[in-house]
Design a protein around this motif. Structure first.
Motif, PDB file in Angstrom:
ATOM      1  N   ARG A  10     -33.082  53.068  35.279  1.00  0.00           N
ATOM      2  CA  ARG A  10     -32.665  51.696  35.018  1.00  0.00           C
ATOM      3  C   ARG A  10     -31.162  51.668  34.808  1.00  0.00           C
ATOM      4  N   GLU A  12     -29.086  51.078  32.623  1.00  0.00           N
ATOM      5  CA  GLU A  12     -28.857  50.974  31.193  1.00  0.00           C
ATOM      6  C   GLU A  12     -28.012  52.162  30.759  1.00  0.00           C
ATOM      7  N   SER A  59     -31.682  43.769  37.172  1.00  0.00           N
ATOM      8  CA  SER A  59     -33.062  44.077  37.574  1.00  0.00           C
ATOM      9  C   SER A  59     -33.140  45.298  38.486  1.00  0.00           C
ATOM     10  N   GLY A  61     -32.210  49.257  39.670  1.00  0.00           N
ATOM     11  CA  GLY A  61     -31.921  50.561  39.097  1.00  0.00           C
ATOM     12  C   GLY A  61     -30.983  51.323  40.013  1.00  0.00           C
TER      13      GLY A  61
END
Length: 160
Positions: A10, A12, A59, A61
């Protein structure tokens, strides 16, 4: 023998140390010299941080793939962001004046040093846009050195 692994992560910030730890573990298992492992893990961290920051909407990755084949490690980080600015085609480039070399990011800048660091830490770097799709691909290689008395995995890798 060769080994490879691939991760879909992801976008993140927490994904960056995860990718780095997995790479360090694989390098340690294979018997790679710790200094080489450190250089590769830092280069991977920079490439992943770029994918997290510039790699598309939240949304999507990004993909990390690492290959150890013989005495070489190749790592590829692919995202689905806007990609790199288009470069002029070779025949168009001839008509333009030569471009000055890309300046290094000033040491006090917080951003803009990632690709420079990757180039400094590895033996070969290639940046390109994904063919036929949106996104960027950063690929880098490094010649491996093995630690003394490396693991059996290292002997198998060197024998291939």
């Amino acid at each position: 023998m060769s080994i490879w692994w691939s991760l879909h992560l992801r976008r993140e910030a927490a994904s960056v140390p995860l990718a780095r730890r997995l790479l360090i573990g694989a390098m340690e298992t294979a018997g790679v010299d710790p200094d080489i492992s450190y250089d590769l893990s830092l280069a991977l961290s920079e490439a992943c941080a770029n994918a997290v920051e510039h790699g598309g909407d939240s949304s999507t990755g990004y993909l990390v793939t690492a290959f150890i084949d013989g005495d070489t490690c190749r790592i590829e980080v692919t995202d689905s962001g806007p990609g790199f600015p288009e470069q002029p085609r070779p025949h168009e480039r001839r008509r333009q004046r030569p471009q000055p070399p890309r300046p290094l990011a000033p040491a006090e800048d917080e951003h803009g040093r990632g690709l420079f660091l990757i180039e400094s830490l590895t033996d070969h770097v290639r940046v390109r846009n994904r063919p036929g799709r949106q996104g960027a691909v950063v690929t880098f290689d490094k010649i491996l050195k093995w630690r003394e008395g490396g693991s059996p995995a290292a002997a198998l890798l060197r024998a291939s």
